[in-house]
Write a protein that holds these residues in place. Structure first.
Motif, PDB file in Angstrom:
ATOM      1  N   PHE A 118       0.790  -1.227   0.000  1.00  0.00           N
ATOM      2  CA  PHE A 118       0.000   0.000   0.000  1.00  0.00           C
ATOM      3  C   PHE A 118       0.828   1.285   0.000  1.00  0.00           C
ATOM      4  CE2 PHE A 118      -2.411  -3.190   2.565  1.00  0.00           C
ATOM      5  CZ  PHE A 118      -3.327  -3.522   1.574  1.00  0.00           C
ATOM      6  N   GLY A 119       2.144   1.190  -0.179  1.00  0.00           N
ATOM      7  CA  GLY A 119       2.989   2.373  -0.173  1.00  0.00           C
ATOM      8  C   GLY A 119       3.731   2.552   1.140  1.00  0.00           C
ATOM      9  N   ASP A 120       4.574   3.579   1.195  1.00  0.00           N
ATOM     10  CA  ASP A 120       5.448   3.820   2.343  1.00  0.00           C
ATOM     11  C   ASP A 120       5.341   5.275   2.795  1.00  0.00           C
ATOM     12  OD1 ASP A 120       6.383   1.250   1.621  1.00  0.00           O
ATOM     13  OD2 ASP A 120       7.997   2.129   0.407  1.00  0.00           O
ATOM     14  N   VAL A 121       5.826   5.521   4.015  1.00  0.00           N
ATOM     15  CA  VAL A 121       5.969   6.885   4.517  1.00  0.00           C
ATOM     16  C   VAL A 121       7.409   7.057   4.986  1.00  0.00           C
ATOM     17  CG1 VAL A 121       5.220   8.607   6.196  1.00  0.00           C
ATOM     18  CG2 VAL A 121       3.549   6.998   5.251  1.00  0.00           C
ATOM     19  N   ALA A 122       8.131   7.996   4.378  1.00  0.00           N
ATOM     20  CA  ALA A 122       9.525   8.272   4.743  1.00  0.00           C
ATOM     21  C   ALA A 122       9.573   9.497   5.654  1.00  0.00           C
ATOM     22  CB  ALA A 122      10.361   8.522   3.487  1.00  0.00           C
ATOM     23  N   ILE A 123      10.238   9.358   6.812  1.00  0.00           N
ATOM     24  CA  ILE A 123      10.245  10.419   7.819  1.00  0.00           C
ATOM     25  C   ILE A 123      11.675  10.693   8.265  1.00  0.00           C
ATOM     26  CG2 ILE A 123       9.283  11.178  10.030  1.00  0.00           C
ATOM     27  CD1 ILE A 123       7.348   8.745   9.788  1.00  0.00           C
ATOM     28  N   PRO A 124      12.191  11.908   8.058  1.00  0.00           N
ATOM     29  CA  PRO A 124      13.509  12.235   8.622  1.00  0.00           C
ATOM     30  C   PRO A 124      13.401  12.299  10.144  1.00  0.00           C
ATOM     31  CG  PRO A 124      12.501  14.179   7.652  1.00  0.00           C
ATOM     32  CD  PRO A 124      11.607  13.026   7.303  1.00  0.00           C
ATOM     33  N   LEU A 125      14.427  11.851  10.844  1.00  0.00           N
ATOM     34  CA  LEU A 125      14.373  11.854  12.308  1.00  0.00           C
ATOM     35  C   LEU A 125      14.243  13.270  12.858  1.00  0.00           C
ATOM     36  CD1 LEU A 125      16.982   9.119  13.341  1.00  0.00           C
ATOM     37  CD2 LEU A 125      14.548   8.893  12.809  1.00  0.00           C
ATOM     38  N   THR A 126      14.722  14.253  12.113  1.00  0.00           N
ATOM     39  CA  THR A 126      14.616  15.642  12.573  1.00  0.00           C
ATOM     40  C   THR A 126      13.166  16.123  12.633  1.00  0.00           C
ATOM     41  OG1 THR A 126      15.006  16.360  10.299  1.00  0.00           O
ATOM     42  CG2 THR A 126      16.910  16.295  11.773  1.00  0.00           C
ATOM     43  N   ALA A 127      12.250  15.400  11.966  1.00  0.00           N
ATOM     44  CA  ALA A 127      10.836  15.785  11.977  1.00  0.00           C
ATOM     45  C   ALA A 127      10.061  15.104  13.107  1.00  0.00           C
ATOM     46  CB  ALA A 127      10.187  15.448  10.636  1.00  0.00           C
ATOM     47  N   ILE A 128      10.728  14.212  13.859  1.00  0.00           N
ATOM     48  CA  ILE A 128      10.053  13.457  14.915  1.00  0.00           C
ATOM     49  C   ILE A 128      10.305  14.102  16.269  1.00  0.00           C
ATOM     50  CG2 ILE A 128       9.863  11.223  16.070  1.00  0.00           C
ATOM     51  CD1 ILE A 128      10.761   9.905  13.468  1.00  0.00           C
ATOM     52  N   GLU A 129       9.239  14.379  16.988  1.00  0.00           N
ATOM     53  CA  GLU A 129       9.350  14.975  18.320  1.00  0.00           C
ATOM     54  C   GLU A 129       9.373  13.913  19.411  1.00  0.00           C
ATOM     55  OE1 GLU A 129       7.398  18.888  20.005  1.00  0.00           O
ATOM     56  OE2 GLU A 129       5.927  17.245  20.059  1.00  0.00           O
ATOM     57  N   ALA A 130       8.533  12.880  19.280  1.00  0.00           N
ATOM     58  CA  ALA A 130       8.436  11.853  20.324  1.00  0.00           C
ATOM     59  C   ALA A 130       7.828  10.588  19.748  1.00  0.00           C
ATOM     60  CB  ALA A 130       7.601  12.362  21.501  1.00  0.00           C
ATOM     61  N   VAL A 131       8.005   9.479  20.455  1.00  0.00           N
ATOM     62  CA  VAL A 131       7.402   8.200  20.082  1.00  0.00           C
ATOM     63  C   VAL A 131       6.818   7.562  21.333  1.00  0.00           C
ATOM     64  CG1 VAL A 131       9.625   7.003  20.366  1.00  0.00           C
ATOM     65  CG2 VAL A 131       7.795   5.956  18.992  1.00  0.00           C
ATOM     66  N   ARG A 132       5.681   6.886  21.195  1.00  0.00           N
ATOM     67  CA  ARG A 132       5.029   6.252  22.345  1.00  0.00           C
ATOM     68  C   ARG A 132       4.214   5.046  21.906  1.00  0.00           C
ATOM     69  NH1 ARG A 132      -0.187   8.941  21.967  1.00  0.00           N
ATOM     70  NH2 ARG A 132       0.066  10.757  20.598  1.00  0.00           N
ATOM     71  N   ARG A 133       4.019   4.136  22.841  1.00  0.00           N
ATOM     72  CA  ARG A 133       3.139   2.994  22.610  1.00  0.00           C
ATOM     73  C   ARG A 133       1.694   3.422  22.808  1.00  0.00           C
ATOM     74  NH1 ARG A 133       5.202  -2.397  25.645  1.00  0.00           N
ATOM     75  NH2 ARG A 133       3.320  -3.111  24.576  1.00  0.00           N
ATOM     76  N   ASP A 134       0.821   2.979  21.924  1.00  0.00           N
ATOM     77  CA  ASP A 134      -0.600   3.291  22.051  1.00  0.00           C
ATOM     78  C   ASP A 134      -1.373   2.335  21.150  1.00  0.00           C
ATOM     79  OD1 ASP A 134      -3.038   4.361  22.609  1.00  0.00           O
ATOM     80  OD2 ASP A 134      -2.737   6.207  21.470  1.00  0.00           O
ATOM     81  N   GLU A 135      -1.902   1.274  21.735  1.00  0.00           N
ATOM     82  CA  GLU A 135      -2.550   0.233  20.943  1.00  0.00           C
ATOM     83  C   GLU A 135      -4.030   0.535  20.747  1.00  0.00           C
ATOM     84  OE1 GLU A 135      -2.911  -4.633  20.788  1.00  0.00           O
ATOM     85  OE2 GLU A 135      -1.525  -3.650  22.172  1.00  0.00           O
ATOM     86  N   ARG A 136      -4.441   0.605  19.480  1.00  0.00           N
ATOM     87  CA  ARG A 136      -5.852   0.787  19.158  1.00  0.00           C
ATOM     88  C   ARG A 136      -6.071   0.566  17.664  1.00  0.00           C
ATOM     89  NH1 ARG A 136      -8.407   6.605  19.059  1.00  0.00           N
ATOM     90  NH2 ARG A 136      -9.805   5.356  17.779  1.00  0.00           N
ATOM     91  N   ALA A 137      -7.308   0.289  17.306  1.00  0.00           N
ATOM     92  CA  ALA A 137      -7.664   0.129  15.902  1.00  0.00           C
ATOM     93  C   ALA A 137      -7.793   1.502  15.261  1.00  0.00           C
ATOM     94  CB  ALA A 137      -8.971  -0.639  15.773  1.00  0.00           C
ATOM     95  N   ALA A 138      -7.351   1.592  14.009  1.00  0.00           N
ATOM     96  CA  ALA A 138      -7.405   2.862  13.273  1.00  0.00           C
ATOM     97  C   ALA A 138      -8.129   2.651  11.960  1.00  0.00           C
ATOM     98  CB  ALA A 138      -5.994   3.402  13.045  1.00  0.00           C
ATOM     99  N   GLY A 139      -9.293   2.049  11.997  1.00  0.00           N
ATOM    100  CA  GLY A 139     -10.157   1.767  10.857  1.00  0.00           C
ATOM    101  C   GLY A 139      -9.534   1.721   9.478  1.00  0.00           C
ATOM    102  N   GLY A 140      -9.561   0.581   8.824  1.00  0.00           N
ATOM    103  CA  GLY A 140      -9.069   0.451   7.459  1.00  0.00           C
ATOM    104  C   GLY A 140      -7.653  -0.102   7.382  1.00  0.00           C
ATOM    105  N   TYR A 141      -6.986   0.168   6.272  1.00  0.00           N
ATOM    106  CA  TYR A 141      -5.631  -0.329   6.039  1.00  0.00           C
ATOM    107  C   TYR A 141      -4.938   0.605   5.060  1.00  0.00           C
ATOM    108  CZ  TYR A 141      -7.972  -2.081   1.881  1.00  0.00           C
ATOM    109  OH  TYR A 141      -8.714  -2.164   0.729  1.00  0.00           O
ATOM    110  N   GLY A 142      -3.618   0.435   4.929  1.00  0.00           N
ATOM    111  CA  GLY A 142      -2.852   1.297   4.036  1.00  0.00           C
ATOM    112  C   GLY A 142      -2.544   2.638   4.682  1.00  0.00           C
TER     113      GLY A 142
END
Length: 204
Positions: A118-142
């Protein structure tokens, strides 16, 4: 280096090949990789254990049922049925292989979130502020927007996600439901605890 590095911000990369070519080629590449090893750069982050397992189970069920159904069919239809079943099993195994050989990739400059089909998302690390665990459904796919969360993009093979990245600001993304502005990206990994620690270390 995870390719490509996008200095101006995160970007969606559409699927580069037709689905049939991608799935069939992935099955061949997966078989070859079993003998010569994978040819990727960056740290591989596996993310599709459950869908891979489901495809393998479906393929095994087809293999088991095919002889039983074939006995009920007249001569020429047995051959037709066999050809159809081979194609179906090939699709199941091809999808499993496609997801297996397209893990997320992390290096010292970028994170590449991949779905294989379904394609990719490329993210430079300089654009990332934080990362966290959070499990939930996000309707759909891709690659799609999340209806009940503001400024949130989801990138996953199934509806289930277990990690969220917060970006330093909102960015425009070309999702399958149109262009949307997002500051949060939901996705899935096999081991969310290990991944959040790994990415947190890369960000520090």
């Amino acid at each position: 280096m995870v390719e490509p590095v996008i200095e101006s911000g995160p970007v969606v990369r559409p699927r580069a090949k037709p689905m049939v070519t991608l799935v069939g080629g992935s099955l061949v590449r997966w078989v070859l990789a079993r003998f010569k090893g994978a040819d990727r750069t960056g740290t591989a982050i596996l993310h599709t254990a459950d869908p891979q397992r489901a495809m393998i189970v479906f393929a095994a069920m087809e293999v088991l049922v095919t002889p039983l159904v074939g006995r009920l069919l007249p001569g020429v239809w047995q051959l037709v049925h066999l050809v159809v079943e081979v194609l179906v099993v090939g699709v199941y195994l091809g999808l499993a292989a496609c997801w297996r050989i397209h893990p997320h990739l992390l290096d010292d400059r970028s994170l590449l979130l991949r779905t294989g089909t379904f394609g990719d998302v490329a993210i430079p690390l300089t654009a990332i502020e934080a990362v966290r665990r959070d499990e939930r459904a996000a309707g759909g796919y891709g690659i799609r927007g999340v209806a009940d969360e503001q400024e949130t993009l989801a990138c996953s093979v199934t509806s289930q996600t277990n990690v969220v990245i917060d970006l330093v600001r909102s960015y425009p993304f070309q999702a399958k439901d149109g262009v949307l502005s997002a500051r949060h990206i939901r996705f899935s990994v096999n081991e969310p605890g290990d991944f959040t620690r790994l990415l947190g270390k890369a960000l520090s």
